[in-house]
Design a protein around this motif. Structure first.
Motif, PDB file in Angstrom:
ATOM      1  N   GLU A 240    -104.501  13.796  -0.398  1.00  0.00           N
ATOM      2  CA  GLU A 240    -104.544  12.469   0.217  1.00  0.00           C
ATOM      3  C   GLU A 240    -104.387  12.516   1.725  1.00  0.00           C
ATOM      4  O   GLU A 240    -105.200  11.941   2.463  1.00  0.00           O
ATOM      5  N   TYR A 241    -103.350  13.208   2.221  1.00  0.00           N
ATOM      6  CA  TYR A 241    -103.020  13.112   3.646  1.00  0.00           C
ATOM      7  C   TYR A 241    -103.792  14.088   4.509  1.00  0.00           C
ATOM      8  O   TYR A 241    -104.047  13.812   5.688  1.00  0.00           O
ATOM      9  N   ARG A 245    -107.242  10.804   3.880  1.00  0.00           N
ATOM     10  CA  ARG A 245    -106.798   9.836   4.883  1.00  0.00           C
ATOM     11  C   ARG A 245    -107.302  10.150   6.285  1.00  0.00           C
ATOM     12  O   ARG A 245    -107.058   9.374   7.210  1.00  0.00           O
ATOM     13  N   GLU A 323    -108.497   2.817   5.123  1.00  0.00           N
ATOM     14  CA  GLU A 323    -107.303   3.630   5.367  1.00  0.00           C
ATOM     15  C   GLU A 323    -107.391   4.997   4.698  1.00  0.00           C
ATOM     16  O   GLU A 323    -106.859   5.972   5.218  1.00  0.00           O
ATOM     17  N   SER A 324    -108.031   5.036   3.559  1.00  0.00           N
ATOM     18  CA  SER A 324    -108.128   6.292   2.817  1.00  0.00           C
ATOM     19  C   SER A 324    -109.392   6.292   1.983  1.00  0.00           C
ATOM     20  O   SER A 324    -109.789   5.257   1.437  1.00  0.00           O
TER      21      SER A 324
END
Length: 793
Positions: A240-241, A245, A323-324
């Protein structure tokens, strides 16, 4: 319109005489065959779920347990110690009334046998999980395996004796452990010692001690809590990060590429190469869906690796968000998306429930190549939306591609098995400028024209005009070894199993009644066209800045390196340290990717290859130390690198732990000066080895020219280098070096030359005097005889 009529299974019209019903038996037959194929796949999936659900035992073992229990009962023995009688007492009243006493006994025995069988499965699975949690074997000396490890190997072999399916080991793999925060901080300080002055190192030590005594232990408790319920405490946050993202372009910054054979192009016919390549990929998908692929293992051992990354290989796309981004995966698709000269097509690869032959796919591809229709307004450069910044693409997608014809066409691309680009240029090494041609070949696969690839797809295949091919892979769903496994199978199947006719065409017959490939239609308003131009400008500036250098190193390979009793990977990594020091006059934080797939859902860990030992060796060489002393320093550096690599593989790495601590701190809204500084440190030298996992597919003795070029990626830091390498056979190492033209301090060709010279210098140093070499081995203890894991078990 003939194809459209064939697609209609039945038609009816109302006339004065009644209803006139017309059936298309051909269409009904195709619907029937497609349904049969779908049901076969469902049955196959159910069968595989059963087989892997009871692993490491077999479904037939249930019958063996039942027979054994019934036999002991008829011998007037109670193996259940009264449990069968208790089960009989609790049978439903309907069974008591409808079954005789003997029948009730049998039903109770069946229930007990099933419970005993399930308990046996759980016990054996737990035992296998405990066995796979043992990693001390990796750190033992070559040829001096302990008795404990010998017993461990025997037990693992016994529990793995049944032929597993691809995902059979998943539930038996251990979870990634959370290292002690004290150990991680100690290892971190050791890794940065050669990069910092005494004053800076003292400051960083104080920051680390303050972090450990205050915030660190609090964050660690949250992380341990997550590790208790999460399958892997790193992977979901990493995906995710680090990937989803990110709002910057994924082209160059994230996506990576894989190349064709270096010396050979199996056919110069573009459509034919596409036919075999697409067929090979679909055959791999069939094996993947049926779980017929062998589980990946640590090379040369029985130790399985996690196969979770394979699940999203096909029918997957990365969809943009504000945002993602989100990874979307579909269970199956019977078509691929094709791009050619600004037009998009949907190509059905199944017909009447069967996979098209390579010759039929070639026939369909040739139809696309022969299509002279122009692209629709705004269609030509549409793919640039996937190459630019993510937020504008997300907004355009929501506003203009969420309904109508645009949604249907976008669905056809995103739900396709994979994406195919029929490039209108020639690529490869041949020509008047082979070095420059390889560089241009790499850049084309990395970013193309910035609009003729669909960078959101899990992977895109590129077929060039002269028959050369390659791929571009999106990074968030899997790491390079997973894609490399697919690409090895594809190249080998294309060249050695499917093959070509003498005139370069695919083998097989053609059903010329196949429907035409379907042109995708678009309605691109001026606002979208404006954003396409803007995204293309961003992507083009990024692509133009990339400096790629691809070169095969032919002076020696792993064969000669192993004769010196040195790990080839350690040899190359230390060579990169020497090359960087000569190129930039100092050391830098170095990233080497290591896998953590010994654990369930494991992905990667960082090996910090710039160590105090490697720095000491480099300084010894550059400062004119004696050859004997340099050899001794090299052995220390090699052993240290091997230890760092093994620690990373076994869950004792540094960077993923610190990364997760940082994520927890952000969730808690707490700023940590230590973590902020650690996570902001630039990786000016980012390296990765592309593993060759299926050498049995390539016969290099009889076909020595069929050598893979491997693949590469863009630079991670604006003022740094990206280096990918693949060790092919015994006598070659292929390197892919990338940097940015905008940095005056980097030059990929210059650094490539430094790499070649560094490797040659180290080889000359180690092989200058065999007697001196033999005596120098003793000066560093047992570690000098260690080799890679594949030589131990």
């Amino acid at each position: 319109m003939a194809e459209a009529h064939q697609a209609v299974a039945f038609q009816f019209t109302i006339t004065p005489e009644g209803i006139d019903l017309q059936l298309s038996y051909q269409a009904l037959n195709q619907i029937y065959l497609s349904g049969v194929r779908s049901w076969k796949k469902r049955v196959s999936r159910m069968r595989n779920r059963l087989i892997k659900g009871v692993y490491p035992v077999s479904p037939s073992s249930w019958l063996f347990v039942v027979i054994a229990i019934l036999v002991t009962m008829y011998m007037h023995s109670d193996p259940s110690m009264g449990l069968i009688a208790k089960i009989q007492q609790h049978l439903p009243l309907s069974l008591h009334s409808s079954l005789s006493s003997q029948g009730q006994n049998i039903v109770s025995a069946l229930a007990f046998s099933t419970l005993l069988w399930l308990s046996l499965i759980l016990v054996l699975r737990m035992c296998l999980k405990l066995l796979l949690s043992y990693h001390q074997w990796m750190f033992e000396k070559h040829g001096r395996i302990s008795n404990m490890t010998k017993v461990w190997v025997t037990l693992v072999r016994l529990l793995s004796s049944r032929k597993p399916l691809l995902y059979s080991y998943q539930t038996s793999l251990p979870h990634l452990p959370v290292p002690a925060i004290k150990d991680t901080l100690r290892r971190y300080l050791e890794s940065v010692r050669p990069l910092l002055t005494d004053e800076d190192f003292k400051r960083m030590t104080e920051l680390a001690e303050k972090f450990e005594s205050n915030l660190g232990n609090r964050l660690q408790r949250y992380l341990k809590l997550k590790a208790l319920w999460a399958t892997n405490y790193v992977s979901d946050w990493w995906e995710e990060y680090i990937y989803l993202r990110s709002r910057s372009p994924i082209m160059v910054n994230s996506n990576y590429y894989g190349m064709d054979f270096l010396y050979v192009t199996p056919t110069p016919v573009q459509a034919a190469r596409a036919g075999n390549t697409i067929t090979a990929l679909l055959l791999y998908r069939r094996k993947l869906n049926r779980e017929e692929l062998n589980p990946s293992r640590v090379p040369g051992t029985v130790i399985p690796l996690c196969a979770a990354q394979c699940e999203r290989m096909f029918n997957t796309t990365r969809t943009p968000g504000d945002e993602s981004d989100v990874l979307q995966h579909w269970q199956d698709s019977e078509f691929v998306a094709v791009y050619h000269k600004g037009r998009y097509f949907r190509l059905w690869v199944y017909h009447a429930g069967r996979l098209l032959s390579p010759r039929e796919i070639e026939y369909q591809i040739q139809r696309i190549l022969d299509d002279i229709s122009p692209s629709q307004p705004g269609e030509h450069n549409l793919g640039a939306l996937t190459a630019g910044d993510r937020i504008p693409w997300s907004r355009m997608r929501k506003q203009y591609f969420s309904s109508g014809v645009n949604k249907r066409s976008l669905d056809a691309i995103e739900k396709a098995a994979f994406f195919v680009t029929l490039d209108d240029e020639d690529k490869g090494m041949k020509g008047d400028d082979p070095t420059g041609n390889l560089d241009r070949y790499a850049k084309s696969l990395l970013h193309g024209k910035c609009y003729d690839r669909w960078f959101d797809k899990s992977f895109s295949i590129v077929i060039f005009k002269n028959g050369k091919n390659g791929l571009n892979a999106e990074h968030s769903w899997a790491d390079a070894p997973t894609v490399a496994h697919l690409w090895e199978y594809t190249l080998a199947t294309d060249a050695f199993h499917l093959g070509y006719t003498e005139d370069g065409h695919c083998k097989g017959e053609v059903d010329r009644s196949l429907p035409q490939p379907q042109r995708l239609c678009w309605d691109i308003p001026s606002e979208v066209q404006t954003q396409v131009s803007s995204s293309l400008a961003v992507a083009q500036a990024l692509a133009d800045d990339v400096d790629c250098y691809v070169f095969p190193f032919r002076d020696f390979g792993k064969g000669q390196i192993k004769k010196l009793r040195v790990s080839p990977d350690a040899f190359i990594q230390i060579g990169l340290q020497l090359a960087y020091y000569r190129d930039r006059g100092g050391f830098c934080l170095t990233y080497e990717a290591s896998m953590t797939r010994l654990f369930r859902e494991g992905r990667t860990e960082t090996v910090r290859s710039c160590s105090s030992e490697s720095s000491a060796f480099v300084k010894g060489v550059e400062n004119g130390e004696t050859e004997e002393q340099c050899r001794c320093l090299f052995r220390l550096a090699s052993d240290r690198h091997q230890t760092l690599y093994r620690m990373a593989m076994t869950g004792a790495g540094i960077d993923r732990h610190l990364f997760c601590l940082y994520v927890v701190s952000k969730y808690l809204g707490i700023e940590s000066p230590f973590l902020k500084e650690v996570l902001s440190e630039p990786w000016r030298l980012s390296t990765s080895q592309t593993p060759v996992q299926q050498m049995e597919l390539f016969d290099l003795k009889n076909h020595p020219d069929f050598i893979s070029l491997g693949g590469g990626f863009g630079p991670v830091a604006d003022d740094g280098y990206g280096v990918s390498y693949i060790i092919v056979g015994e006598d070659m190492i292929n390197f892919h070096v990338s940097s940015k033209h905008s940095c005056s301090e980097t030059d990929s060709h210059r650094f490539g030359a430094q790499i070649s010279k560094a490797l040659q210098d180290i080889m000359h140093l180690l092989s200058a005097d065999c007697k001196t070499l033999s005596s120098s081995i003793g000066c560093v203890g047992h570690g000098s005889t260690q080799t890679e894991p594949k030589k131990r078990l």
